[in-house]
Scaffold this motif. Sequence first.
Motif, short mmCIF file in Angstrom:
data_model
loop_
_atom_site.label_atom_id
_atom_site.label_comp_id
_atom_site.label_asym_id
_atom_site.label_seq_id
_atom_site.Cartn_x
_atom_site.Cartn_y
_atom_site.Cartn_z
N PHE A 146 0.81 -1.22 0.00
CA PHE A 146 0.00 0.00 0.00
C PHE A 146 0.84 1.27 0.00
O PHE A 146 0.29 2.38 0.00
N VAL A 147 2.17 1.15 0.03
CA VAL A 147 3.02 2.34 0.04
C VAL A 147 3.02 2.99 -1.33
O VAL A 147 3.16 2.31 -2.36
N ILE A 148 2.85 4.31 -1.36
CA ILE A 148 2.87 5.07 -2.61
C ILE A 148 4.24 5.71 -2.75
O ILE A 148 4.68 6.49 -1.89
N ALA A 149 4.94 5.35 -3.82
CA ALA A 149 6.23 5.96 -4.15
C ALA A 149 6.05 6.72 -5.45
O ALA A 149 6.11 6.13 -6.54
N PRO A 150 5.76 8.03 -5.37
CA PRO A 150 5.50 8.80 -6.59
C PRO A 150 6.66 8.69 -7.57
O PRO A 150 7.83 8.82 -7.20
N SER A 151 6.32 8.42 -8.82
CA SER A 151 7.36 8.34 -9.86
C SER A 151 7.76 9.72 -10.34
O SER A 151 8.84 9.89 -10.92
N ARG A 152 6.90 10.70 -10.12
CA ARG A 152 7.21 12.08 -10.49
C ARG A 152 6.83 13.00 -9.34
O ARG A 152 5.73 12.88 -8.79
N VAL A 153 7.72 13.90 -9.00
CA VAL A 153 7.48 14.89 -7.96
C VAL A 153 7.76 16.26 -8.54
O VAL A 153 8.82 16.47 -9.17
N GLN A 154 6.84 17.19 -8.36
CA GLN A 154 7.00 18.55 -8.84
C GLN A 154 7.02 19.50 -7.64
O GLN A 154 6.20 19.37 -6.72
N VAL A 155 7.98 20.42 -7.67
CA VAL A 155 8.07 21.45 -6.63
C VAL A 155 8.20 22.80 -7.31
O VAL A 155 8.70 22.90 -8.44
N SER A 156 7.74 23.84 -6.63
CA SER A 156 7.90 25.21 -7.13
C SER A 156 8.61 26.10 -6.14
O SER A 156 8.92 27.25 -6.45
N GLN A 157 8.86 25.58 -4.94
CA GLN A 157 9.58 26.35 -3.93
C GLN A 157 10.55 25.43 -3.22
O GLN A 157 10.17 24.32 -2.79
N LEU A 158 11.77 25.89 -3.08
CA LEU A 158 12.78 25.13 -2.34
C LEU A 158 13.09 25.76 -1.00
O LEU A 158 13.46 25.05 -0.05
N VAL A 159 12.94 27.09 -0.89
CA VAL A 159 13.17 27.82 0.37
C VAL A 159 11.97 28.71 0.61
O VAL A 159 11.20 28.99 -0.33
N PRO A 160 11.75 29.18 1.81
CA PRO A 160 10.63 30.09 2.07
C PRO A 160 10.73 31.34 1.20
O PRO A 160 11.83 31.76 0.81
N PRO A 161 9.61 31.98 0.88
CA PRO A 161 9.63 33.16 -0.01
C PRO A 161 10.52 34.28 0.49
O PRO A 161 11.11 35.02 -0.30
N ASP A 162 10.62 34.47 1.81
CA ASP A 162 11.43 35.56 2.36
C ASP A 162 12.76 35.08 2.90
O ASP A 162 13.37 35.72 3.76
N ALA A 163 13.23 33.93 2.41
CA ALA A 163 14.46 33.37 2.93
C ALA A 163 15.66 34.24 2.58
O ALA A 163 15.70 34.90 1.52
N ALA A 164 16.62 34.27 3.47
CA ALA A 164 17.88 34.98 3.27
C ALA A 164 18.93 34.25 4.10
O ALA A 164 18.61 33.45 4.98
N VAL A 165 20.20 34.57 3.80
CA VAL A 165 21.31 33.94 4.51
C VAL A 165 21.78 34.90 5.60
O VAL A 165 22.38 35.93 5.31
N ASP A 166 21.46 34.57 6.83
CA ASP A 166 21.86 35.40 7.97
C ASP A 166 23.23 34.91 8.46
O ASP A 166 23.34 33.85 9.06
N VAL A 167 24.27 35.69 8.17
CA VAL A 167 25.63 35.31 8.55
C VAL A 167 26.14 36.15 9.70
O VAL A 167 27.35 36.27 9.90
N SER A 168 25.23 36.76 10.47
CA SER A 168 25.67 37.60 11.58
C SER A 168 26.40 36.80 12.65
O SER A 168 27.20 37.35 13.40
#
Length: 763
Positions: A198-220
């Motif tokens: 019964f396990v579903i292993a999708p053969s195709r995965v689509q994404v449109s976002q990899l990081v949050p919309p307001d993501a930034a690199v905080d190097v403080s």
Amino acid sequence: MRLVWLVFLFVVLSLGIARVAQAETLQAPFGGRAIPLGGNRVACGIMPGGWGIEALGRAVRPPLAASAIGQAVELKVAPTSEACARSTDTVKLVTTARWPRIDRASFSLSIDEGRLEGRGHELRNTVVTFPGEQGVAFDACREPQNDAGTEVCTWRVPKNVSADPAARALRWLPAGADVSPDAITFGIDGRRADPATFVIAPSRVQVSQLVPPDAAVDVSSGTGLVPLLHPEIISTVECGNLRCTVEAGRLTVQAPPASVTALDIKFRLAPHVAYTKKGTQDPQPTVKLSILRCPMSVASGNALRGVDSARVVVRLEGQCAKDIGQLRFSIGTHRTDVVQLETIQDVSYAVLAVGNLDGPQLSIVASRGDGEGSVVGIARVDTQPAPLVRTILELPGYPTIDFIPNNRPARVHHPRINGVVLALLPVQDVYTATNEGDTSMVQGEINAAGYVALRFGYRVPALPSPLDQVDLAVLVDPLQRNVKEATIPAPISLSAHTDRPLVEFICYENGRPYFVRPGIIEHLGFESSDSCRIVFHRERLLPEYGTQKLQVEIDVRKLDGSVRAEAHVSQTVILRAGNSPRIAWIKGVTTPYDRIIVRISHVADETHYLGAQEILGEPSIQWSVVLGKGSFRLYATTAIPTGLYRVSDSDHSGALTLNFGIISRLTWLDSDGKEGLLGLEGGIMAFGLTGATNSAGQNLTQVGAVLGIGLAIPIANAQSPTQASINLHGWVEQRLTGNDSGSNTPAIIFGPSISIGNIGTTF
């Protein structure tokens, strides 16, 4: 060691009890072959829900009808048939639909759209399960679509579901199945299905976002950490000349040189994953992130949503704290107004007006420069619903009120929130407000009219001063209240014993004002009667008592206690604070020793006074004054004795049936002006006016002068010219005219009489 064994034994027993108490779930499709009960168990009693018994009770057969799909029944089981009577074990039996024919290679998952799509046959009501907030959640295919003879179904799944097949996050089940993870599912052939089926292993995965919309690199802090939305689909990352890796679901980036303001990050995705942006697929997407070097956070806690006036306080440190005035703050694409800036011990704070929020989280971006500028800091904070404010108003010592008083402050009771202060805010020209500790007071403006709602400032006392006085939101009590005067009974009685009484009774005695004291009987001269008045001191009445509604009663009583009707006053007086007193003159005093009684009380009107039910029916204050002074009274009266008897010589002794004369009487007076019973009497009397004779037939009629004592009891109109009295006399008479026979020696006369009149003087 002994304690450890006891704990271990307790855990084992607890797990065993829990396992026994939880019924095992067996599910199979309708019309299928019998399934074993397992565990060396047999079925007890009659089979419920259309299930049948086989293999001497050690197997059960699913119902034959499709109408049983989704039905769950409880079956009692035991190790043997003989143990059924005392067994409490049960098994849950669930009837499912026959398994659909699913093309397992057809599953495609659009994570950021929260959609799973699959193809096959007989897919109606097929269930897809996934992890939920409270265990296992699921969605069913209600209306499959037909595509060239193949059914296509779409299921709604969470946007954070894992796309990693090893996570086994997605499972399908036949219609009507129990979605519990520990339910045992059988096929139509009666064999137990492998859970991997019964396990579903999708053969195709689509994404449109990899990081949050307001993501930034905080190097403080020296190393940048960027949250990843779907770390399980990322194979590798590249950050140019910088070292970066994916660790614990986050992108870790080495701090770049100070001149670098942005960073391009190239992602390599798993083979079955496609990154789609604006309809175009990119197998190696690149995301550009701003470099943040300003530590920035929201210092005011969760922001409030659902209010128009929401604000937050952000905290900045480091280099950005020095030039905070040059920074721009924005939420999404909208610039946010800076309401207030404060710098406290090398840390800068900005109060931002964020307006009406409706999302579960707020992201604030700080940037430097015009246009898009360069992002230097990002702060995120959760939002929460604004608290509801319900208030109760009261005047201390009185019942709660439903209005805002404009003549005295009222205490405001409002909800208490941990870590937050609700400060009552004033409304100009409507009401003023004060906040001291946990106590809030409100008072309406004297010229305000109409209805108004109380407003509260939402403040966080943990913020440094003066930010702890900033209103992060304005909360409004939905109840609107009228602004009007609050009236409570003024202390008329208590003030009478001070040097500034609210009401006074004043008469003039010997040209000087005399302040009549309440509660006792005062004595003044009769000449003061025209100067007596009641003074209502409006200038001493504090506005906080409101308009007073008083009942004033004035009686003038005669010496005999009867009331002079023409002098009676019973009137309601409305008294307001003012610049000058009001005066009420006393009328109706006509004779000495008239008594003036003045009573003043509050009208027990619940529509007027607060706490009117506590007003007693007795007067609040009372004065009594007797207008007359003196110790003795000398007056003249007419006497008509009808039963006198004269004791003299034999020619002049006898009963005198009708007599008349003028008598002067001297007697003492008590403090109320009442005459004494005994008095000295003297005057001229005519005796025997009806021709009285003695036993020898001699005429006893004569005029004589009398002197002696008398006892007088007034019966009407005491001490007035028309006074009537009953008397008893004892006189010595000196004959002036009459029968000349015999001697002219004095005679003794005694007996009763009726006298009319009282004309004289008091001294």
